[in-house]
Scaffold this motif. Structure first.
Motif, PDB file in Angstrom:
ATOM      1  N   GLN A 202     132.682 -92.745 -72.502  1.00  0.00           N
ATOM      2  CA  GLN A 202     132.055 -91.971 -73.569  1.00  0.00           C
ATOM      3  C   GLN A 202     132.932 -90.800 -73.997  1.00  0.00           C
ATOM      4  N   GLU A 203     133.572 -90.163 -73.033  1.00  0.00           N
ATOM      5  CA  GLU A 203     134.454 -89.032 -73.368  1.00  0.00           C
ATOM      6  C   GLU A 203     135.619 -89.498 -74.233  1.00  0.00           C
ATOM      7  N   LYS A 204     136.153 -90.682 -73.928  1.00  0.00           N
ATOM      8  CA  LYS A 204     137.255 -91.228 -74.727  1.00  0.00           C
ATOM      9  C   LYS A 204     136.791 -91.591 -76.138  1.00  0.00           C
ATOM     10  N   ILE A 205     135.561 -92.072 -76.240  1.00  0.00           N
ATOM     11  CA  ILE A 205     135.010 -92.420 -77.549  1.00  0.00           C
ATOM     12  C   ILE A 205     134.757 -91.157 -78.364  1.00  0.00           C
ATOM     13  N   TYR A 206     134.156 -90.153 -77.745  1.00  0.00           N
ATOM     14  CA  TYR A 206     133.867 -88.907 -78.448  1.00  0.00           C
ATOM     15  C   TYR A 206     135.144 -88.181 -78.865  1.00  0.00           C
ATOM     16  N   SER A 207     136.159 -88.209 -78.005  1.00  0.00           N
ATOM     17  CA  SER A 207     137.391 -87.457 -78.286  1.00  0.00           C
ATOM     18  C   SER A 207     138.283 -88.147 -79.310  1.00  0.00           C
ATOM     19  N   GLY A 208     138.068 -89.447 -79.491  1.00  0.00           N
ATOM     20  CA  GLY A 208     138.925 -90.194 -80.406  1.00  0.00           C
ATOM     21  C   GLY A 208     140.073 -90.889 -79.711  1.00  0.00           C
ATOM     22  N   ALA A 219     128.016-102.635 -77.585  1.00  0.00           N
ATOM     23  CA  ALA A 219     129.163-101.847 -78.052  1.00  0.00           C
ATOM     24  C   ALA A 219     129.101-101.590 -79.556  1.00  0.00           C
ATOM     25  N   LEU A 220     128.308-102.380 -80.252  1.00  0.00           N
ATOM     26  CA  LEU A 220     128.194-102.234 -81.706  1.00  0.00           C
ATOM     27  C   LEU A 220     127.522-100.920 -82.093  1.00  0.00           C
ATOM     28  N   PHE A 221     126.768-100.327 -81.157  1.00  0.00           N
ATOM     29  CA  PHE A 221     125.957 -99.158 -81.481  1.00  0.00           C
ATOM     30  C   PHE A 221     126.512 -97.847 -80.928  1.00  0.00           C
ATOM     31  N   LEU A 222     127.780 -97.846 -80.563  1.00  0.00           N
ATOM     32  CA  LEU A 222     128.409 -96.635 -80.045  1.00  0.00           C
ATOM     33  C   LEU A 222     128.818 -95.703 -81.195  1.00  0.00           C
ATOM     34  N   PRO A 223     128.909 -94.410 -80.934  1.00  0.00           N
ATOM     35  CA  PRO A 223     129.226 -93.426 -81.990  1.00  0.00           C
ATOM     36  C   PRO A 223     130.716 -93.372 -82.301  1.00  0.00           C
ATOM     37  N   ILE A 224     131.180 -94.296 -83.116  1.00  0.00           N
ATOM     38  CA  ILE A 224     132.613 -94.429 -83.387  1.00  0.00           C
ATOM     39  C   ILE A 224     132.953 -93.869 -84.762  1.00  0.00           C
ATOM     40  N   ARG A 225     133.777 -92.853 -84.772  1.00  0.00           N
ATOM     41  CA  ARG A 225     134.248 -92.273 -86.034  1.00  0.00           C
ATOM     42  C   ARG A 225     135.449 -93.070 -86.556  1.00  0.00           C
ATOM     43  N   ASP A 226     135.693 -92.986 -87.847  1.00  0.00           N
ATOM     44  CA  ASP A 226     136.869 -93.630 -88.463  1.00  0.00           C
ATOM     45  C   ASP A 226     136.933 -95.119 -88.159  1.00  0.00           C
TER      46      ASP A 226
END
Length: 303
Positions: A202-208, A219-226
């Motif tokens: 989650q930290e890697k996803i949030y940080s980019g 995995a389709l519902f994770l908070p992914i920017r860009d």
């Protein structure tokens, strides 16, 4: 005092009205009391003071659901006939603290010289020409290499990718393969992760830092920017269909999300569903890509 309509996460009930002295925004994740128990909820809208007595919102968290997540939840609620609370329960919210964590990470693949055959190059070019397309490839024809090359191109554009796989495909070999090529830019997400592993992911996803997020339908519902690309491998597989409420099909939602985010969606399969084959433009990839002996290894799948 301000008043808000709140949808309770995981509840089949309609929204409830609560009050707060704070100014909250649509999509904010909050904590409220419901039947003498604390529940998480989502702010759907502000409203006028009702005629009945309302309870206080206990806490407003730093987490929130984005506008596109709100739209997706409304679509799921309408199409699959469930409450908004059920729809939101599928999703991981964004973090208000993530803006300070976001950073650019340069892509440096351990083996960046990923070479495609002429047939694979033609297939990839075909996929890039369509918003939704089907890669109809025989087992061993090199579909994964095409996906990885597409992921590379997304990373070069500052975009991230979702790589959906059936539960049976979530083997350690696939994780190692992605990590070997993309390093820390690849994150595996599934229910078998320990709490510590999930927190790191989650930290890697949030940080980019996470550029490719691979996993089953969750995995389709994770908070992914860009977001730049969604790949659904073995799109015919039944594990993309949820057997619990809400009973959705992740393949179909991936296509909807592609339209919502205006990003391409690639469906891949050696035995595609008749619906996908007849509905979407497809490219056929025959034969084997690797000249090696077959080796069967049993792996317990991650759900």
């Amino acid at each position: 005092m301000r008043y808000y309509n709140i949808s309770l996460l995981g509840s089949p009930l309609e929204s409830f009205t609560y009050q707060s002295t704070q100014t909250l925004s649509v999509g904010d994740k909050v904590k409220v009391e419901f039947h003498h128990r604390n529940k998480d909820g989502v702010v759907l809208s502000s409203c006028e003071k009702p005629e009945f007595k309302t309870s206080d919102i206990l806490e407003a968290s730093e987490f929130y659901y984005s506008e596109k997540q709100m739209q997706l939840a409304k679509f799921i609620s309408s199409y699959y006939i469930c409450s908004l609370g059920d729809a939101f329960s599928l999703m991981t919210p964004y973090s208000g603290a993530e803006t300070s964590l976001l950073h650019e990470t340069k892509f440096s693949a351990t083996h960046s010289a990923l070479e495609l055959s002429l047939k694979q190059e033609k297939a990839l070019n075909f996929l890039k020409q369509h918003k939704v397309s089907l890669l109809f490839g025989d087992t061993g024809s090199g579909k994964t290499e095409i996906y990885m090359k597409y992921f590379e191109e997304m990373i070069s554009k500052g975009k991230r990718s979702i790589f959906l796989m059936p539960e049976i495909s979530l083997t350690p070999q696939m994780g190692l393969r992605l990590e070997k090529h993309f390093g820390d830019g690849a994150v595996m997400w599934h229910s078998k992760l320990t709490p510590k592993q999930k927190k790191i992911a989650q930290e890697k996803i949030y940080s980019g830092e996470a550029k490719i997020i691979a996993g089953p339908r969750s995995a389709l519902f994770l908070p992914i920017r860009d977001l730049g690309l969604i790949v659904v491998d073995e799109e015919h597989d039944d594990s993309y269909k949820s057997s619990s409420r809400p009973r959705y099909n992740a393949r179909d939602l991936a296509i909807y999300m592609g339209k919502l985010h205006d990003v391409p969606v690639v469906l891949g399969s050696a035995t595609p569903s008749l619906t996908s084959y007849s509905k979407f433009p497809h490219v056929r990839l025959k034969g084997g890509f690797f000249n090696s002996n077959k080796e069967f290894i049993y792996e317990k799948s991650a759900e």
